[in-house]
Design a protein around this motif. Structure first.
Motif, PDB file in Angstrom:
ATOM      1  N   ALA A 527       5.800 -15.755   1.914  1.00  0.00           N
ATOM      2  CA  ALA A 527       4.340 -15.680   1.810  1.00  0.00           C
ATOM      3  C   ALA A 527       3.942 -16.061   0.386  1.00  0.00           C
ATOM      4  CB  ALA A 527       3.880 -14.262   2.132  1.00  0.00           C
ATOM      5  N   HIS A 528       2.666 -16.353   0.177  1.00  0.00           N
ATOM      6  CA  HIS A 528       2.153 -16.705  -1.144  1.00  0.00           C
ATOM      7  C   HIS A 528       2.411 -15.575  -2.137  1.00  0.00           C
ATOM      8  CE1 HIS A 528      -0.617 -18.226  -4.183  1.00  0.00           C
ATOM      9  NE2 HIS A 528      -1.121 -17.015  -4.267  1.00  0.00           N
ATOM     10  N   PRO A 529       2.790 -15.767  -3.365  1.00  0.00           N
ATOM     11  CA  PRO A 529       3.005 -17.068  -4.019  1.00  0.00           C
ATOM     12  C   PRO A 529       4.440 -17.568  -3.986  1.00  0.00           C
ATOM     13  CG  PRO A 529       2.857 -15.347  -5.666  1.00  0.00           C
ATOM     14  CD  PRO A 529       2.755 -14.661  -4.341  1.00  0.00           C
ATOM     15  N   GLY A 530       5.312 -16.934  -3.219  1.00  0.00           N
ATOM     16  CA  GLY A 530       6.633 -17.515  -3.049  1.00  0.00           C
ATOM     17  C   GLY A 530       7.762 -16.728  -3.674  1.00  0.00           C
ATOM     18  N   GLY A 531       8.879 -17.441  -3.873  1.00  0.00           N
ATOM     19  CA  GLY A 531      10.141 -16.762  -4.185  1.00  0.00           C
ATOM     20  C   GLY A 531      10.403 -16.538  -5.651  1.00  0.00           C
ATOM     21  N   GLY A 532      11.566 -15.983  -5.895  1.00  0.00           N
ATOM     22  CA  GLY A 532      11.932 -15.532  -7.233  1.00  0.00           C
ATOM     23  C   GLY A 532      11.653 -14.049  -7.304  1.00  0.00           C
ATOM     24  N   ILE A 533      12.201 -13.398  -8.299  1.00  0.00           N
ATOM     25  CA  ILE A 533      11.933 -11.960  -8.424  1.00  0.00           C
ATOM     26  C   ILE A 533      10.581 -11.806  -9.098  1.00  0.00           C
ATOM     27  CG2 ILE A 533      12.739  -9.749  -9.289  1.00  0.00           C
ATOM     28  CD1 ILE A 533      15.540 -10.813  -9.255  1.00  0.00           C
ATOM     29  N   MET A 534       9.558 -11.795  -8.266  1.00  0.00           N
ATOM     30  CA  MET A 534       8.187 -11.833  -8.747  1.00  0.00           C
ATOM     31  C   MET A 534       7.455 -10.572  -8.284  1.00  0.00           C
ATOM     32  SD  MET A 534       5.647 -15.147  -8.599  1.00  0.00           S
ATOM     33  CE  MET A 534       6.526 -15.933  -7.314  1.00  0.00           C
ATOM     34  N   GLY A 535       7.737 -10.150  -7.058  1.00  0.00           N
ATOM     35  CA  GLY A 535       7.085  -8.953  -6.526  1.00  0.00           C
ATOM     36  C   GLY A 535       5.684  -9.198  -6.027  1.00  0.00           C
ATOM     37  N   ALA A 536       5.121 -10.369  -6.345  1.00  0.00           N
ATOM     38  CA  ALA A 536       3.725 -10.629  -5.998  1.00  0.00           C
ATOM     39  C   ALA A 536       3.474 -10.645  -4.486  1.00  0.00           C
ATOM     40  CB  ALA A 536       3.260 -11.929  -6.640  1.00  0.00           C
ATOM     41  N   PRO A 537       4.309 -11.281  -3.675  1.00  0.00           N
ATOM     42  CA  PRO A 537       4.019 -11.248  -2.237  1.00  0.00           C
ATOM     43  C   PRO A 537       3.954  -9.815  -1.698  1.00  0.00           C
ATOM     44  CG  PRO A 537       5.732 -12.880  -2.688  1.00  0.00           C
ATOM     45  CD  PRO A 537       5.505 -12.115  -3.962  1.00  0.00           C
ATOM     46  N   GLY A 538       4.879  -8.982  -2.152  1.00  0.00           N
ATOM     47  CA  GLY A 538       4.904  -7.592  -1.685  1.00  0.00           C
ATOM     48  C   GLY A 538       3.646  -6.854  -2.069  1.00  0.00           C
ATOM     49  N   GLU A 539       3.245  -7.022  -3.321  1.00  0.00           N
ATOM     50  CA  GLU A 539       2.070  -6.299  -3.814  1.00  0.00           C
ATOM     51  C   GLU A 539       0.796  -6.831  -3.151  1.00  0.00           C
ATOM     52  OE1 GLU A 539      -1.085  -6.196  -7.325  1.00  0.00           O
ATOM     53  OE2 GLU A 539       0.316  -7.829  -7.073  1.00  0.00           O
ATOM     54  N   LEU A 540       0.662  -8.159  -3.106  1.00  0.00           N
ATOM     55  CA  LEU A 540      -0.563  -8.739  -2.544  1.00  0.00           C
ATOM     56  C   LEU A 540      -0.673  -8.417  -1.057  1.00  0.00           C
ATOM     57  CD1 LEU A 540      -0.513 -12.177  -4.418  1.00  0.00           C
ATOM     58  CD2 LEU A 540      -2.067 -10.258  -4.817  1.00  0.00           C
ATOM     59  N   ALA A 541       0.465  -8.409  -0.369  1.00  0.00           N
ATOM     60  CA  ALA A 541       0.437  -8.051   1.055  1.00  0.00           C
ATOM     61  C   ALA A 541      -0.073  -6.629   1.236  1.00  0.00           C
ATOM     62  CB  ALA A 541       1.828  -8.212   1.661  1.00  0.00           C
ATOM     63  N   SER A 542       0.426  -5.718   0.405  1.00  0.00           N
ATOM     64  CA  SER A 542       0.003  -4.320   0.558  1.00  0.00           C
ATOM     65  C   SER A 542      -1.508  -4.204   0.363  1.00  0.00           C
ATOM     66  CB  SER A 542       0.741  -3.430  -0.438  1.00  0.00           C
ATOM     67  OG  SER A 542       0.263  -3.656  -1.749  1.00  0.00           O
ATOM     68  N   LYS A 543      -2.030  -4.954  -0.596  1.00  0.00           N
ATOM     69  CA  LYS A 543      -3.469  -4.862  -0.873  1.00  0.00           C
ATOM     70  C   LYS A 543      -4.277  -5.423   0.288  1.00  0.00           C
ATOM     71  CE  LYS A 543      -3.181  -4.097  -5.649  1.00  0.00           C
ATOM     72  NZ  LYS A 543      -2.965  -4.606  -6.978  1.00  0.00           N
ATOM     73  N   GLU A 544      -3.775  -6.502   0.846  1.00  0.00           N
ATOM     74  CA  GLU A 544      -4.457  -7.124   1.978  1.00  0.00           C
ATOM     75  C   GLU A 544      -4.446  -6.170   3.182  1.00  0.00           C
ATOM     76  OE1 GLU A 544      -5.769  -9.806   0.823  1.00  0.00           O
ATOM     77  OE2 GLU A 544      -6.708 -10.529   2.664  1.00  0.00           O
ATOM     78  N   ILE A 545      -3.316  -5.534   3.391  1.00  0.00           N
ATOM     79  CA  ILE A 545      -3.181  -4.586   4.504  1.00  0.00           C
ATOM     80  C   ILE A 545      -4.141  -3.412   4.328  1.00  0.00           C
ATOM     81  CG2 ILE A 545      -1.620  -2.854   5.505  1.00  0.00           C
ATOM     82  CD1 ILE A 545       0.689  -4.918   4.784  1.00  0.00           C
ATOM     83  N   LEU A 546      -4.148  -2.861   3.123  1.00  0.00           N
ATOM     84  CA  LEU A 546      -4.996  -1.688   2.887  1.00  0.00           C
ATOM     85  C   LEU A 546      -6.475  -2.064   3.007  1.00  0.00           C
ATOM     86  CD1 LEU A 546      -2.914  -0.183  -0.045  1.00  0.00           C
ATOM     87  CD2 LEU A 546      -3.140   0.779   2.261  1.00  0.00           C
ATOM     88  N   LYS A 547      -6.806  -3.281   2.553  1.00  0.00           N
ATOM     89  CA  LYS A 547      -8.193  -3.744   2.626  1.00  0.00           C
ATOM     90  C   LYS A 547      -8.627  -3.957   4.076  1.00  0.00           C
ATOM     91  CE  LYS A 547      -9.628  -7.845   1.113  1.00  0.00           C
ATOM     92  NZ  LYS A 547      -9.581  -9.014   0.206  1.00  0.00           N
ATOM     93  N   SER A 548      -7.658  -4.377   4.902  1.00  0.00           N
ATOM     94  CA  SER A 548      -7.998  -4.729   6.289  1.00  0.00           C
ATOM     95  C   SER A 548      -8.392  -3.507   7.115  1.00  0.00           C
ATOM     96  CB  SER A 548      -6.804  -5.410   6.954  1.00  0.00           C
ATOM     97  OG  SER A 548      -5.808  -4.429   7.257  1.00  0.00           O
ATOM     98  N   GLY A 549      -7.995  -2.330   6.631  1.00  0.00           N
ATOM     99  CA  GLY A 549      -8.309  -1.128   7.396  1.00  0.00           C
ATOM    100  C   GLY A 549      -7.399  -0.913   8.587  1.00  0.00           C
ATOM    101  N   ALA A 550      -6.338  -1.689   8.699  1.00  0.00           N
ATOM    102  CA  ALA A 550      -5.414  -1.530   9.828  1.00  0.00           C
ATOM    103  C   ALA A 550      -4.694  -0.194   9.766  1.00  0.00           C
ATOM    104  CB  ALA A 550      -4.406  -2.682   9.835  1.00  0.00           C
ATOM    105  N   ILE A 551      -4.529   0.327   8.563  1.00  0.00           N
ATOM    106  CA  ILE A 551      -3.946   1.668   8.428  1.00  0.00           C
ATOM    107  C   ILE A 551      -4.765   2.465   7.411  1.00  0.00           C
ATOM    108  CG2 ILE A 551      -1.571   1.135   9.060  1.00  0.00           C
ATOM    109  CD1 ILE A 551      -0.886   0.894   6.065  1.00  0.00           C
TER     110      ILE A 551
END
Lengths: 551, 396
Positions: A527-551
């Motif tokens: 997922a965006h922004p991609g690979g490497g030890i960046m952590g950004a996909p994990g963090e951005l996904a969590s924010k998107e999930i929390l914003k969506s109200g799915a949980i």
């Protein structure tokens, strides 16, 4: 792989084996895959008060950011081996230093040459200038200018990796505003850097560097930043952009280059796991997920390899898009167009890894003895032609006879990873194409020869290397797929080529961590922004999930 | 004109940066390389070897040694057992800090004391009535600090002492490669570490021997720049930077008491008279005006100040020690930050500060002056507990 594996003691401190501690109850979210992105995503969701379960197939956490004691007393960063782009705000938000996160900077980039000469680039700018001047006086003075230009462009790109991908197809005014802001910042870059950026997006790494530098010796090691993890050569268009990634790293608040994690890259994952556990995430290892539990078009939980079903409001996949959709969801649940796009998404792993346990430090003929030149990264890449030739062989289904090798010896800086006086030597090797001409499944028969090629290559610079090897671990792209779940052995969960980045990662319309399957999200390097030890996909996904109200 | 320490032939050969400073009249290495980063990492990942010979050293001997030290120090030295080291401070008769250091009880009637400033005369003049002799051995004893996670493994290889049994702030005599040495488990890095004391004549043998024993354990010669970051991470106070000796102060306001600089724990009040006792008792009853605190400087606010100038954030690579004002939320000055550093290991921007006592509670949000692109501004700095960095291995 020629070897055994580790006693994952550190993992046991934060995780329980699935069979010993079966999860109970219903969860807000199940994260599939205990790589660093999965752990980070889980930690952020738990921080927001959600009940999160994380399931890892292997006995050890970290995914490809893993430390394993492959040979007694020697701790290897088995796959990923350096860190640069890890997002500083994640380190702060999750208080990772409390859980053991430590990065030791690499101070030198050392380039041994076959003719007995060498070039070392240091943190000390004046020293670097004198080194480069031996090859080109002009280049030695252009080098810092190049660094400045790249840093300015990296600053332009930084917000892109710290926020979800822009959505150019959207009609939402807020989205358009985002894109306009990118345009505004582009305008502020100034004419020179605007031109450069456009060139970077379209040119090859080799052509781009040719515009700046004349010394092929200098351009060799610089050009490879453009091809790492891709099935492209330094003369392939589009590779210039990836050069920028080398200038985007931030360590200790400053834009700068690369570092080792103390205790190996697995220590980064363990710090993320420590934070996740502290925030309340339940972590289970040896917990292989067979399927995502579907009801209609909606994910409802997971089915374990042993048939157990665990339910959750959402499922977040940290594994790559191919494995997620074709493996865990199943093509039957996808619409044809989307399935086609996922099948087209390019992996084409092109690199392997050789990890050596050494009896003593490697003695390079061109700069004999121990020294600070060994305490950074060491590149075997005497020229751009050398890499392009290495790619030529790969194009037609062979591993390179003389590959590009990026070596680090973390034990010189971090004595905790090897017994006193002994060393771990990590060799990243490109090209080793997943699709060898015999077919990927023949890699086990070619693995030994591949390992020998790498050692033969190093031997040209370190003549007694063979006598110092206590143990050798060889990972082909096929091993990376089989052991680490990296489809086609791609270390970035899919090539980091321009057409697979930003709003096209992994596919157009689905670059915002959501998927066509309701309640299923992606949080890995695919997922965006991609690979490497960046952590950004994990963090951005969590924010998107929390914003969506799915949980 | 500074003079070389007995280790100079080795330190000068390694000091390729030529970065030296004066420390108590001796040449001392700031950093061996242009940048101190590797030396810092040696302290935290392997072992750093630091020449600390410039410390002032005194031998206090005689039946009355413990009584005498109890009289001149704020600590009751009689409680310090043989084989134990104790961190101490001493004050003038108004309870104002003169200096801080250590005492090592080598025998019932024999202590070795260290000080940052020349202290012989002060000890000598207070000696009357005690059965003691004081000798200044500053120029006779050479000292190396070996600090970092592998320091024990190195020393175990280097000497015959049972180091697994040598606790935190304990001392032992030992034999090394054909010479005698004293080891104390002490240091200024807040980490696992030792200091090794030898006769000047054995200095070079000690250096070579430790370097040899440490070569497989990540040993590096380290200088004062690296030390400065570690001591800030450890929350340790530094004379002439974070506080001043009363004897050097032109004005009362510059002086501090042990309570005001975080050394209240070195004061044993209720006992036979000692120098400064009455004043310190009164202060204890009334409360102190100042407190010495750790500050965690807000990164996001700092980053925003840089961003406003279209600059990437930056922190100095080295520790700083130019005092800056500290304010309350209404921008009234409540004290000063006297030193600070970006901590690479904690990923935090830290400072040590003296603030009015009522602003010293952990969690208090203060503001610290910061200059970005030549503009003086301020950012939030939160009072936090010290030490900032306190690894288990320090005492293990």
């Amino acid at each position: 792989m020629t070897t055994t594996t580790a006693v994952p003691l550190v993992t046991e401190q934060v995780a329980s084996k699935y069979k010993d501690a079966k999860p109970t109850g219903e969860y807000d979210a199940i994260v599939v895959g205990g790589g660093h992105n999965g752990l980070i995503c889980a930690a952020y969701m738990a921080k927001a008060g959600k009940k999160v379960l994380l399931l890892e197939r292997r006995h050890v956490l970290g995914g490809a950011a893993v430390t394993e004691e492959v040979f007694p007393g020697f701790k290897f960063s088995v796959c990923s081996y350096v860190v640069s782009l890890f997002r500083p705000h994640i380190i702060r938000d999750l208080e990772l230093p409390k859980f053991g996160y430590q990065v030791l900077p690499l101070d030198c980039s050392f380039l041994p040459l076959p003719n007995g000469d060498s070039l070392a680039r240091w943190g000390d700018g004046e020293r670097t200038r004198r080194e480069i001047a031996r090859f080109s006086k002009k280049d030695s003075e252009v080098y810092p200018e190049f660094g400045k230009a790249m840093m300015q462009m990296a600053r332009f790109a930084k917000p892109l990796i710290d926020s979800p991908a822009p959505a150019p197809e959207s009609l939402n005014p807020l989205e358009l505003l985002d894109i306009l802001q990118v345009g505004e910042r582009f305008k502020n870059l100034g004419k020179d850097n605007q031109t450069r950026l456009v060139k970077m997006m379209t040119m090859s790494a080799a052509d781009f560097l040719d515009e700046w530098f004349e010394s092929d010796t200098l351009k060799g090691p610089m050009s490879v930043s453009g091809i790492i993890g891709t099935f492209q050569g330094v003369r392939s268009p589009g590779t210039a952009y990836v050069l920028l990634h080398h200038y985007m790293g931030e360590i200790d608040g400053a834009f700068r280059s690369w570092g080792f994690a103390k205790g190996g890259t697995g220590a980064i994952s363990m710090a993320c796991a420590g934070a996740a556990k502290h925030l309340g995430v339940e972590i289970r290892t040896e917990a292989a997920v067979a399927k995502i539990l579907m009801k209609g078009n909606s994910a409802r939980g997971v089915v374990m390899a042993n048939g157990d079903e665990i339910r959750a409001k959402i499922v977040v996949s940290g594994v790559d898009p191919r494995l997620t959709f074709m493996g865990l969801v199943g093509e039957e649940h996808l619409d044809g167009e989307f399935a086609t796009q996922i099948k087209r998404y390019k992996f084409r792993g092109s690199s392997g890894k050789v990890n050596l346990a050494l009896d003593r430090f490697p003695n390079f003929t061109c700069r004999p003895g121990d020294g600070n030149h060994l305490r950074g990264d060491i590149a075997i890449v005497p020229s751009m032609d050398y890499v392009e030739k290495a790619f030529d062989e790969a194009k037609y289904g062979d591993f390179s006879r003389r590959p590009y090798i990026n070596i680090v010896i973390p034990s010189l800086t971090d004595p905790s990873v090897a017994p006193p006086g002994k060393h771990v030597m990590s060799c990243f090797v490109q090209y080793a194409p997943y699709n060898i001409k015999e077919g990927p499944s023949h890699w086990p028969q070619r693995r030994e020869a591949f390992g020998e090629t790498v050692i033969d290559t190093i031997e040209e610079y370190v003549p007694n290397i063979r006598q110092t090897i206590l143990h050798k671990q060889v990972l082909s792209p096929w091993d990376l797929e089989k052991d680490f779940g990296l489809t086609e052995g791609n270390i970035f969960h899919g090539e980091l080529s321009l057409e697979q980045l930003a709003f096209q990662r992994p596919t157009a319309k689905w670059s915002r961590y959501r998927t066509p399957v309701d309640n299923l999200y992606l949080c890995g390097s695919g997922a965006h922004p991609g690979g490497g030890i960046m952590g950004a996909p994990g963090e951005l996904a969590s924010k998107e999930i929390l914003k969506s109200g799915a949980i | 004109m500074p003079v070389p320490t007995p280790f100079h032939p080795r330190t000068s050969a390694l000091c390729t940066s030529y970065r030296w400073k004066q420390w108590s009249g001796y040449h001392a290495v700031c950093s061996y390389e242009t940048c101190h980063e590797r030396e810092y990492n040696a302290f935290r990942q392997g072992a750093g070897l630091l020449d600390v010979t410039p410390l002032f050293k005194y031998e206090v001997r005689g039946k009355g040694a413990a009584d005498f030290l109890s009289h001149v120090l704020t600590k009751d030295a009689r409680k310090v057992k043989v084989g134990q080291v104790s961190y101490v401070s001493w004050t003038d008769d108004k309870g104002k800090m003169l200096d801080d250091g250590t005492i090592t009880r080598i025998a019932d009637d024999h202590f070795r004391m260290t000080a940052a400033l020349p202290t012989y005369y002060w000890l000598e003049k207070n000696r009357r009535g005690y059965d003691v002799t004081v000798s200044d051995v500053s120029d006779q004893i050479a000292t190396l600090a070996l600090q970092g996670p592998t320091s024990r493994a190195i020393l175990k290889k280097a000497c015959d002492a049972d180091l697994d049994k040598l606790g935190f702030f304990k001392t032992t005599a030992c034999r090394m490669d054909g010479f005698e040495a004293r080891i104390t488990r002490t240091g200024y890095t807040g980490d696992l570490g030792y200091e090794v004391w030898v006769k000047n004549a054995d200095a070079l043998k000690l250096w070579d021997h430790l370097m040899d024993a440490g070569k497989d354990h990540g040993i590096e010669a380290a200088g004062l720049d690296a030390l400065d970051i570690t001591r800030i991470e450890a929350g340790f106070i530094l004379l002439d930077v974070d506080y001043f000796s009363a004897k050097d102060c032109l004005i009362e306001a510059r002086k501090s008491t042990p309570y005001e600089i975080g050394l209240g724990w070195t004061v044993n009040l209720d006992r036979e008279p000692f120098i400064g006792q009455a004043a310190l008792k009164a202060e204890k009853a009334k409360g102190s005006k100042w407190a010495f605190v750790g500050l965690d400087i807000d990164w996001l606010e700092l980053e925003a100040l840089y961003l406003a100038q279209d600059l990437p954030p930056s922190v100095p690579g080295a520790a700083w020690r130019t005092a800056v004002p500290v304010f309350d939320q209404d921008m009234g000055q409540v004290g000063q930050a006297t030193s600070g550093a970006w901590s690479p290991i904690l990923k935090k921007n830290l400072a040590l500060a003296t603030v009015l006592n009522e602003h010293s509670k952990p969690g208090t949000k203060l503001r610290i002056e910061t200059t970005v692109e030549f503009k003086r501004q301020s950012v939030t700095a939160t009072v936090v507990e010290k030490p900032f960095f306190n690894p288990e291995r320090k005492r293990a």
